[in-house]
Design a protein around this motif. Sequence first.
Motif, PDB file in Angstrom:
ATOM      1  N   GLU A   7      53.906  13.701  34.504  1.00  0.00           N
ATOM      2  CA  GLU A   7      52.952  14.759  34.110  1.00  0.00           C
ATOM      3  C   GLU A   7      53.747  16.025  33.838  1.00  0.00           C
ATOM      4  O   GLU A   7      53.847  16.923  34.671  1.00  0.00           O
ATOM      5  CB  GLU A   7      51.893  15.011  35.202  1.00  0.00           C
ATOM      6  CG  GLU A   7      50.823  16.018  34.747  1.00  0.00           C
ATOM      7  CD  GLU A   7      49.862  16.445  35.859  1.00  0.00           C
ATOM      8  OE1 GLU A   7      49.504  15.611  36.717  1.00  0.00           O
ATOM      9  OE2 GLU A   7      49.469  17.630  35.862  1.00  0.00           O
ATOM     10  N   HIS A   9      54.576  19.055  31.075  1.00  0.00           N
ATOM     11  CA  HIS A   9      53.868  19.682  29.967  1.00  0.00           C
ATOM     12  C   HIS A   9      54.763  20.425  28.998  1.00  0.00           C
ATOM     13  O   HIS A   9      55.836  20.898  29.355  1.00  0.00           O
ATOM     14  CB  HIS A   9      52.814  20.632  30.522  1.00  0.00           C
ATOM     15  CG  HIS A   9      51.840  19.955  31.425  1.00  0.00           C
ATOM     16  ND1 HIS A   9      51.092  18.872  31.027  1.00  0.00           N
ATOM     17  CD2 HIS A   9      51.507  20.164  32.730  1.00  0.00           C
ATOM     18  CE1 HIS A   9      50.329  18.463  32.039  1.00  0.00           C
ATOM     19  NE2 HIS A   9      50.569  19.232  33.084  1.00  0.00           N
ATOM     20  N   LEU A  25      47.343  31.567  30.641  1.00  0.00           N
ATOM     21  CA  LEU A  25      48.448  30.808  31.224  1.00  0.00           C
ATOM     22  C   LEU A  25      49.287  31.792  32.010  1.00  0.00           C
ATOM     23  O   LEU A  25      49.413  32.950  31.597  1.00  0.00           O
ATOM     24  CB  LEU A  25      49.340  30.254  30.121  1.00  0.00           C
ATOM     25  CG  LEU A  25      49.153  28.849  29.630  1.00  0.00           C
ATOM     26  CD1 LEU A  25      50.255  28.526  28.622  1.00  0.00           C
ATOM     27  CD2 LEU A  25      49.182  27.847  30.764  1.00  0.00           C
ATOM     28  N   PRO A  26      49.909  31.376  33.107  1.00  0.00           N
ATOM     29  CA  PRO A  26      50.877  32.269  33.744  1.00  0.00           C
ATOM     30  C   PRO A  26      51.937  32.651  32.709  1.00  0.00           C
ATOM     31  O   PRO A  26      52.510  31.751  32.076  1.00  0.00           O
ATOM     32  CB  PRO A  26      51.483  31.398  34.855  1.00  0.00           C
ATOM     33  CG  PRO A  26      50.575  30.224  35.008  1.00  0.00           C
ATOM     34  CD  PRO A  26      49.807  30.062  33.729  1.00  0.00           C
ATOM     35  N   VAL A  57      50.003  20.983  27.410  1.00  0.00           N
ATOM     36  CA  VAL A  57      49.250  21.623  28.481  1.00  0.00           C
ATOM     37  C   VAL A  57      47.755  21.658  28.118  1.00  0.00           C
ATOM     38  O   VAL A  57      47.381  21.744  26.952  1.00  0.00           O
ATOM     39  CB  VAL A  57      49.826  23.037  28.719  1.00  0.00           C
ATOM     40  CG1 VAL A  57      49.530  23.968  27.554  1.00  0.00           C
ATOM     41  CG2 VAL A  57      49.337  23.625  30.022  1.00  0.00           C
ATOM     42  N   HIS A 154      43.581  14.551  33.033  1.00  0.00           N
ATOM     43  CA  HIS A 154      44.156  15.806  33.555  1.00  0.00           C
ATOM     44  C   HIS A 154      43.052  16.849  33.673  1.00  0.00           C
ATOM     45  O   HIS A 154      42.136  16.871  32.850  1.00  0.00           O
ATOM     46  CB  HIS A 154      45.255  16.283  32.597  1.00  0.00           C
ATOM     47  CG  HIS A 154      46.049  17.440  33.111  1.00  0.00           C
ATOM     48  ND1 HIS A 154      45.601  18.749  33.048  1.00  0.00           N
ATOM     49  CD2 HIS A 154      47.262  17.479  33.713  1.00  0.00           C
ATOM     50  CE1 HIS A 154      46.515  19.530  33.595  1.00  0.00           C
ATOM     51  NE2 HIS A 154      47.534  18.798  34.001  1.00  0.00           N
ATOM     52  N   TYR A 157      39.903  23.628  32.130  1.00  0.00           N
ATOM     53  CA  TYR A 157      39.099  24.767  32.571  1.00  0.00           C
ATOM     54  C   TYR A 157      37.641  24.342  32.682  1.00  0.00           C
ATOM     55  O   TYR A 157      37.160  23.563  31.861  1.00  0.00           O
ATOM     56  CB  TYR A 157      39.328  25.934  31.598  1.00  0.00           C
ATOM     57  CG  TYR A 157      40.790  26.296  31.647  1.00  0.00           C
ATOM     58  CD1 TYR A 157      41.260  27.194  32.600  1.00  0.00           C
ATOM     59  CD2 TYR A 157      41.724  25.661  30.836  1.00  0.00           C
ATOM     60  CE1 TYR A 157      42.620  27.455  32.726  1.00  0.00           C
ATOM     61  CE2 TYR A 157      43.094  25.914  30.944  1.00  0.00           C
ATOM     62  CZ  TYR A 157      43.531  26.817  31.894  1.00  0.00           C
ATOM     63  OH  TYR A 157      44.862  27.062  32.030  1.00  0.00           O
ATOM     64  N   ALA A 181      43.599  25.621  39.548  1.00  0.00           N
ATOM     65  CA  ALA A 181      44.616  24.978  40.392  1.00  0.00           C
ATOM     66  C   ALA A 181      44.384  25.219  41.883  1.00  0.00           C
ATOM     67  O   ALA A 181      44.897  24.476  42.724  1.00  0.00           O
ATOM     68  CB  ALA A 181      46.007  25.461  39.980  1.00  0.00           C
ATOM     69  N   TRP A 185      39.794  22.398  39.965  1.00  0.00           N
ATOM     70  CA  TRP A 185      40.308  21.336  39.118  1.00  0.00           C
ATOM     71  C   TRP A 185      40.294  19.991  39.810  1.00  0.00           C
ATOM     72  O   TRP A 185      39.987  18.962  39.210  1.00  0.00           O
ATOM     73  CB  TRP A 185      41.759  21.653  38.735  1.00  0.00           C
ATOM     74  CG  TRP A 185      41.861  22.392  37.456  1.00  0.00           C
ATOM     75  CD1 TRP A 185      40.862  22.639  36.574  1.00  0.00           C
ATOM     76  CD2 TRP A 185      43.048  22.969  36.925  1.00  0.00           C
ATOM     77  NE1 TRP A 185      41.360  23.336  35.506  1.00  0.00           N
ATOM     78  CE2 TRP A 185      42.681  23.556  35.693  1.00  0.00           C
ATOM     79  CE3 TRP A 185      44.362  23.043  37.357  1.00  0.00           C
ATOM     80  CZ2 TRP A 185      43.606  24.214  34.886  1.00  0.00           C
ATOM     81  CZ3 TRP A 185      45.270  23.699  36.555  1.00  0.00           C
ATOM     82  CH2 TRP A 185      44.900  24.287  35.331  1.00  0.00           C
ATOM     83  N   HIS A 214      47.994  15.332  40.816  1.00  0.00           N
ATOM     84  CA  HIS A 214      47.646  16.132  41.998  1.00  0.00           C
ATOM     85  C   HIS A 214      47.255  15.250  43.184  1.00  0.00           C
ATOM     86  O   HIS A 214      46.218  15.451  43.802  1.00  0.00           O
ATOM     87  CB  HIS A 214      46.546  17.151  41.620  1.00  0.00           C
ATOM     88  CG  HIS A 214      46.945  17.979  40.418  1.00  0.00           C
ATOM     89  ND1 HIS A 214      46.318  17.891  39.211  1.00  0.00           N
ATOM     90  CD2 HIS A 214      47.946  18.866  40.250  1.00  0.00           C
ATOM     91  CE1 HIS A 214      46.906  18.699  38.330  1.00  0.00           C
ATOM     92  NE2 HIS A 214      47.903  19.300  38.934  1.00  0.00           N
ATOM     93  N   ASP A 278      54.494  18.184  37.242  1.00  0.00           N
ATOM     94  CA  ASP A 278      53.614  19.179  36.624  1.00  0.00           C
ATOM     95  C   ASP A 278      54.425  20.327  36.023  1.00  0.00           C
ATOM     96  O   ASP A 278      53.988  21.483  36.040  1.00  0.00           O
ATOM     97  CB  ASP A 278      52.607  19.725  37.651  1.00  0.00           C
ATOM     98  CG  ASP A 278      51.261  20.044  37.036  1.00  0.00           C
ATOM     99  OD1 ASP A 278      51.139  19.976  35.802  1.00  0.00           O
ATOM    100  OD2 ASP A 278      50.337  20.373  37.801  1.00  0.00           O
ATOM    101  N   PHE A 281      54.647  24.071  35.884  1.00  0.00           N
ATOM    102  CA  PHE A 281      53.823  24.688  36.936  1.00  0.00           C
ATOM    103  C   PHE A 281      54.306  24.261  38.317  1.00  0.00           C
ATOM    104  O   PHE A 281      54.123  24.981  39.297  1.00  0.00           O
ATOM    105  CB  PHE A 281      52.349  24.346  36.714  1.00  0.00           C
ATOM    106  CG  PHE A 281      51.913  24.705  35.326  1.00  0.00           C
ATOM    107  CD1 PHE A 281      51.819  26.038  34.942  1.00  0.00           C
ATOM    108  CD2 PHE A 281      51.670  23.727  34.379  1.00  0.00           C
ATOM    109  CE1 PHE A 281      51.470  26.379  33.650  1.00  0.00           C
ATOM    110  CE2 PHE A 281      51.305  24.063  33.079  1.00  0.00           C
ATOM    111  CZ  PHE A 281      51.211  25.390  32.719  1.00  0.00           C
TER     112      PHE A 281
HETATM  113  C1  GRE Z   1      48.560  21.994  35.406  1.00  0.00           C
HETATM  114  O1  GRE Z   1      48.862  21.490  34.333  1.00  0.00           O
HETATM  115  O2  GRE Z   1      48.297  21.292  36.383  1.00  0.00           O
HETATM  116  C2  GRE Z   1      48.528  23.505  35.520  1.00  0.00           C
HETATM  117  C3  GRE Z   1      48.268  24.286  34.382  1.00  0.00           C
HETATM  118  C4  GRE Z   1      48.221  25.680  34.501  1.00  0.00           C
HETATM  119  C5  GRE Z   1      48.441  26.287  35.724  1.00  0.00           C
HETATM  120  C6  GRE Z   1      48.677  25.525  36.856  1.00  0.00           C
HETATM  121  C7  GRE Z   1      48.727  24.130  36.768  1.00  0.00           C
HETATM  122  O3  GRE Z   1      48.047  23.679  33.211  1.00  0.00           O
HETATM  123  O4  GRE Z   1      48.966  23.387  37.871  1.00  0.00           O
END
Ligand code: GRE
Length: 315
Positions: A7, A9, A25-26, A57, A154, A157, A181, A185, A214, A278, A281
């Motif tokens: 996983e 991205h 996004l961060p 992503v 996956h 939002y 997160a 999610w 996760h 991930d 992230f």
């Molecule tokens: C994820 O792909 O799990 C993810 C994001 C954005 C922020 C945190 C995160 O896509 O874990």
Amino acid sequence: MRLIAVEEHFLPSEHGKEVMAGYGLPPAAAGPLADLGAGRIAVMDAAGIDVQVLSVVAPAAQEVPRPRAVDLARALNDRAAEAIRQYPGRFRALASLPMPVPEAAAAEAFRAVRDLGFCGVIINGHTSGRFLDSAEFEPVLAAAEELGVPVYLHPTYPPAAVIKAYGAGLDPAVAALLMTAGWGWHAETGMHVLRMVLGGVFDRHPRLQVVVGHMGENLPFSLLRADEVLSRLRPGRESVADTVRSHVHLTISGYTTVAPLQCALTVFGADRLMFSTDYPFGDPVQHATFLQTAPLSPEDRDKIAHTNAERLFNI
Ligand code: GRE
Ligand code: ZN
């Protein structure tokens, strides 16, 4: 020990605005997401990762208006194919799909697997509030089943109504993390899997295999409770827990502590658990160190590190 991370991205910078329109996004993630070159390979080498299975992503092409979603998904998949060609053996990929146009999504799954050599597809949760048990997505699930590749489910939002209900009264920045997160999610993706079971997806597609990240999106902890409550609705049929355990695989993404790992192993077994980080992230070194040091038998560590992924994704 060969290490395959499933996983991982990316997001080409030329598509960043379009994919992330309306979502945050961060900021620190933008550079690493866009890099499919030497920088990413160096990060993999530093963590001992042999292969990254790439995916765009969330939400990728899923919330882009049709018909543009179709061209966008193709462009994203073509970019991953280019990276695979450039670094033979180091990358594989999951196809991004134009889910707003399910027939085109099925066609893109066929193109990505048959022509580009991708090893699965990724679907980022609901599509504008509609889940995979909805009849409109049947062609996509049928395509994955026919191709013999897994669907990586996956998180994405949450639907607008969920944001409104659960965000009320909270600082928007706090609400945004709580609903993604920070908790939401995982709750939503676990629920999505149960919707698929209760909606008959696995009765219609008995060979379909799904992967969730996760550490199982809360399923390991709550599956047997859900089974007790929900299997009563299906007298005489395979239990909800058995259906989940014969169609769902887990990856560790973002979970690097022992208790959730042991729960996942107890409930799902070592044959259904795979390594992932991930990226960007999650921290690849932290995830790799966790796998190396967790209390696992050598056989189970090998299964999680690579043999399960080799079998499921045909790597
Ligand atoms: C994820 O792909 O799990 C993810 C994001 C954005 C922020 C945190 C995160 O896509 O874990
Ligand atoms: Zn992810």
